[in-house]
Design an enzyme around this catalytic site. Sequence first.
Site, short mmCIF file in Angstrom:
data_model
loop_
_atom_site.label_atom_id
_atom_site.label_comp_id
_atom_site.label_asym_id
_atom_site.label_seq_id
_atom_site.Cartn_x
_atom_site.Cartn_y
_atom_site.Cartn_z
N HIS A 146 24.02 0.10 27.82
CA HIS A 146 22.98 0.42 28.79
C HIS A 146 21.67 -0.12 28.22
CE1 HIS A 146 25.64 3.93 30.30
NE2 HIS A 146 25.85 2.83 31.01
N HIS A 264 25.62 4.56 22.19
CA HIS A 264 24.76 4.85 23.34
C HIS A 264 23.56 5.68 22.90
CE1 HIS A 264 27.20 3.65 26.98
NE2 HIS A 264 28.07 3.46 26.00
N GLU A 357 26.68 8.91 20.90
CA GLU A 357 25.32 9.09 21.42
C GLU A 357 24.42 9.32 20.21
OE1 GLU A 357 24.68 8.94 24.65
OE2 GLU A 357 26.72 8.99 25.48
N HIS A 571 76.23 21.36 35.76
CA HIS A 571 75.79 22.55 36.50
C HIS A 571 74.98 23.39 35.52
CE1 HIS A 571 79.40 21.92 39.38
NE2 HIS A 571 78.30 21.38 39.87
N GLU A 574 76.34 26.45 33.73
CA GLU A 574 77.58 26.31 32.96
C GLU A 574 77.21 25.71 31.61
OE1 GLU A 574 80.25 24.12 35.52
OE2 GLU A 574 79.88 25.47 37.20
N HIS A 678 82.41 21.39 32.00
CA HIS A 678 81.99 22.42 32.96
C HIS A 678 82.39 23.80 32.46
CE1 HIS A 678 80.76 20.13 36.70
NE2 HIS A 678 81.15 19.16 35.88
N GLU A 770 87.03 22.19 32.21
CA GLU A 770 86.51 23.54 32.39
C GLU A 770 86.77 24.32 31.09
OE1 GLU A 770 85.02 24.56 35.17
OE2 GLU A 770 85.46 22.88 36.51
#
Length: 1386
Positions: A146, A264, A357, A571, A574, A678, A770
């Site tokens: 700036h 700055h 700054e 799932h 499970e 599962h 399973e």
Amino acid sequence: MASGRHERPPWRLGRLQLLPSPPLLLLPLLLLSLLLLLRSSAQAAHIKKAEATTTTVAGSEAAEGQFDHYYHEAALGEALEAAAAAGPPGLARLFSIGSSVEGRPLWVLRLTAGLGPPPTAAASGLDAAGPLLPGRPQVKLVGNMHGDETVSRQVLVYLARELASGYRRGDPRLVRLLNTTDVYLLPSLNPDGFERSREGDCGLGDSGPPGTSGRYNSRGRDLNRSFPDQFSTGKPPSLDEVPEVRALIDWIRKNKFVLSGNLHGGSVVASYPFDDSPKHTTTGIYSKTSDDEVFRYLAKAYASNHPIMKTGEPHCPGEEDETFKDGITNGAHWYDVEGGMQDYNYVWANCFEITLELSCCKYPPASQLRQEWENNRESLITLIEKVHIGIKGFVKDSVTGAGLENATISVAGINHNITTGRFGDFHRLLIPGIYNLTAVSTGYMPLTINNIMVKEGPATEMDFSLRPTVTSVIPDSTEAVATPGTVAVPNIPSGTSSSHQPIQPKDFHHHHFPDMEIFLRRFANEYPNITRLYSLGKSVESRELYVMEISDNPGVHEPGEPEFKYIGNMHGNEVVGRELLLNLIEYLCKNFGTDPEVTDLVRSTRIHLMPSMNPDGYEKSQEGDSISVVGRNNSNNFDLNRNFPDQFVPITDPTQPETIAVMSWVKAYPFVLSANLHGGSLVVNYPFDDNEQGVAIYSKSPDDAVFQQIALSYSKENSQMFQGTPCKDKSILNEYFPHGITNGASWYNVPGGMQDWNYLQTNCFEVTIELGCVKYPFENELPKYWEQNRRSLIQFMKQVHQGVKGFVLDATDGRGILNATLSVAEINHPVTTYKAGDYWRLLVPGTYKITASARGYNPVTKSVTVRSEGAIQVNFTLVRSSTDANNESKKGKGDSTSADDASDPTTKEFEALIKHLSAENGLEGFMLSSSSDLALYRYHSYKDLSEFLRGLVMNYPHITNLTTLGQSAEYRHIWSLEISNKPNISEPEEPKIRFVAGIHGNAPVGTELLLALAEFLCLNYKKNPVVTQLVDRTRIVIVPSLNPDGRERAQEKECTSKTGQANARGKDLDTDFTSNASQPETKAIIENLIQKQDFSLSIALDGGSVLVTYPYDKPVQTVENKETLKHLASLYANNHPSMHMGQPSCPNKSDENIPGGVMRGAEWHSHLGSMKDYSVTYGHCPEITVYTSCCYFPSAAQLPALWAENKKSLLSMLVEVHKGVHGLVKDKSGKPISKAVIVLNEGIKVHTKEGGYFHVLLAPGVHNINAIAEGYQQQHSQVFVHHDAPSSVLIVFDTDNRIFGLPRELVVTVSGATMSALILTACIIWCICSIKSNRHKDGFHRLRQHHDEYEDEIRMMSTGSKKSLLSHEFQDETDTEEETLYSSKH
């Protein structure tokens, strides 16, 4: 809020510091001059004393007399030159990175030891900076962004002088700093604004808001709001408006800055990224980076050495109550700044930048400059020193030792990568701690180094040596060789007894996602030599879908080694499978190298374990659940085991992210065997899971015997399962499974199951296991489940080594053949080879006839006997089907290109990259390594689209070019975006590809996908090496909206509406591509794209289904080049997670079945005047049409999923365009021949471009080439096109020695004889006429007067036959002349 970054409130006038009047300044200046004169006489006597003083003292004295004024105009450059001269030769280099709006130079002073002599006069701009130095990190400090914030401008000049003079004095600290650090100081980024500003203006002008006098550049732009922003709400200003920003961006891109400060004024605080947030709330939002702790550390390092800043209470007038803890603040938390420079450095470069700054007053009187320098001196030097924290090193080629530029360095747990510099050097800023670093580079095996300790102080040094990717050489044997199913038992350390007991897992508790994540990372860290943790993607709720790979060579597919996977927790409620797989990881890791069985299995198998496919559902589930469905489905409430494409039943539910991730994964790896774990019963369930009738009856697969065998291998090791009577305490009556196994459909129908999809769509045999009657057992029961299943888990994995395995090889070059087919007689289930030609085919013991076949090769059949003790190895060597193919292919390759290209290492590297990306998991790895954080949350209107494209060009000007092809009926531009390393420059040797969307305005998904593709390529250019090479070597043209008028009329969420399909004149543009096109949109495409005839491939995106069509759309009997067109279409479909299933399952066409997801256009929707037909016929460019979604205009919420589905396919087209045949046509002198006609397979025609180049895509196999050029002999050759590499041919023309199609010698002989005959005939006629003339002079005289009498006399004196002959001869000749004359008149 703060004015360094933003405008501050007005100061109270009573608190302003008043400047002394000019006359009052004269006295101190005169006194100061006198003191300097007195001091100079004694200066030499005190040199040694001055050198011995501390840096602090020297700093305060080094610039005596220089703190009394600001440097204006040319004085700034002179001050920097003086600062450079204060140091020894070879320490400093002054250069400019560009100019401001008003032409003022943007000076940079580089300071580092060993720069050497200054550059030549010819060097200018960035070239004048000098070469980079290996291993030396680059730091930059930028001031005066700036223009009215001026302290930084002066302080950086003082710092330059301090560093240079301190180095000359031998100050140990500064010598060490400049010997190891490459420092760049840019005192003024906004010199124009500075010149408009006024000394003493602390933030209140005479007539306006504070700080506006010189804050902006000369075009009124705030430079700290003009950078590309990751959270941008609109397009930043054109870089033409901010040449200062353009110069800085170019400078950043051409270097590898590690650390930066942006200086700055307007407050006293150190601010760190991010400067803004997606919400853009004015203040109070902490916007954290992935490196938040590092940024806080850097900010504190500066603030703690600043006497005011460290207090956290700057007490700036108007902001007296503003405080900052420790003198630091997160930028966005302070206030939101969009388009800031510090965020750009972090997001788009390697550089960590903070904003500093320096003073409450923006432009304090010069009398305060000494104090400001003293306040900031120690902080500035300390900040520069912090570039040496963290980890540093080199990434090198393990073979050559050469540094690898642009290799990616990633830190586990920190989502921010950096890349190596020109010499392979890197500096990764990190705070003290223990880290795991991974180095990745294209063409090399990735390498991870774990447990790197970073301490306070100098960086830990760590080098990476990457191995080039090579393919193992496989012996060429066609004989069946019996081998064990696993490799030999490894050498076990001495002292290990044969009765060794493996170490059992100890970690038995339920792992919620954070616990599971920590568990996986722990084992990946502790066993890096046999593990690799990776993610398939994310769940609906953004949880990672983790997979742990366990192998003796993790991350690599070893040719000939089978791949296995377990998937748990599909799932969510499970959970036993999830915990068992974590136990299995612990078991395999802890027993590798000590237990023979585990060691053997890990060394001979690449094992992938996915503990949780549904992590979201798990978090909703409840411990103790036995039969409920709470947590079963994913977060969108879909059952993932009903979400896969099915052979019997159309699946209409939207494909879920978890399903897409798994399908992509299974397509990318050559899995042979798998199990899906599962809970809820106790049985092994094998395919098929459903049938056409949808009832519970046995649904046998072609490999029913194999499935029964592998199912039994699991159940017989689990005694309770093997009994076949599970869940006696449940209400399920009479449930009995002989030996603990069952056919899925015989138990109950499951449409959309994962196991059937694996078997039907890949090479993988999968069963569903399973594991128990309670879905979510209590934690104290987990050890029991491990004990029941541990032997089963191991034995099932061993089944991957049953049946037949081997390689399918090319007889010509011994290379493996990818996607060759292995068929077993009487079993209708072929498998295909992987990239090295390796295959695995599970079979039960017996004798089989196995046939290996591949496109372009003669099939080979062998009789094979499979035994029970392990896989038998059978290799197949296939001969190419054309007898001349081998010789011609070799000839073509030998003459492929110029010698330069053949020896060009970059060309070879790129060809290796194409081969790697063509492998089944090549694109997967590429996508995982690329940045793809795209904001696909809304559709772009025409205005938004135009601004988006302009924004890309503004932010990526070096690789983009935006042009308009023409205008629509309502005068909207039809934009064309080119992405290339040399946009808008003809490069005929590079393939050119176009993507076109929006031909139907009511189907804008394609438009959004192409915008995403463009952003993806730009975002990853120079960051991802694959994207960089593809962009550098391809000319990519994107036309996102061909029918912008129709698009403006269409409405979101209108899935079937035709509103907007046609253009503004009511014409369907896909029926207007004819020789007399009537619409402006089609004319623009025809004239400015298609008729250029310089594209190798075109992809058009449309909507209304999910498939790919290839030419022709018009009804035709035969399709030229059908195999190639279908091959291109299939390539797109096969890289799409569901398209290749051939079941779009669109609501209005639920029974639609499209084999392979590919169909000829006329067989789907036949019509005339289509764009792809015109492209093939007149543009000599193959074009396919991709239909991206069933809904024409789906909700914007679906765009991210659509991008995820199509991303891989779109990128595969960028890879495919580099294959086919690349040719060069020239004559014997080496002169390239342009506009030669290349005819392929007696059908397809292309023309050579400038430079004699041509390129045509062809399906893999043998192809015939005829080359025709005027004035040259026609040339014929053959070429063999590979599936994973380009094929090159060199065609050299001889001058044509044929005339009228006949050999030159024959034509010359005949012409000579004819000429001799004509001369002889003429002589005879002349003699006869001469005799007649002498004997009848009188007759000719009378002819003038009495024609009739003359005729009678001639008739009497001449023979009738001769007269008749001559009369007819002359009559014929006269007629011919008259006819010729008539023809020429008309």
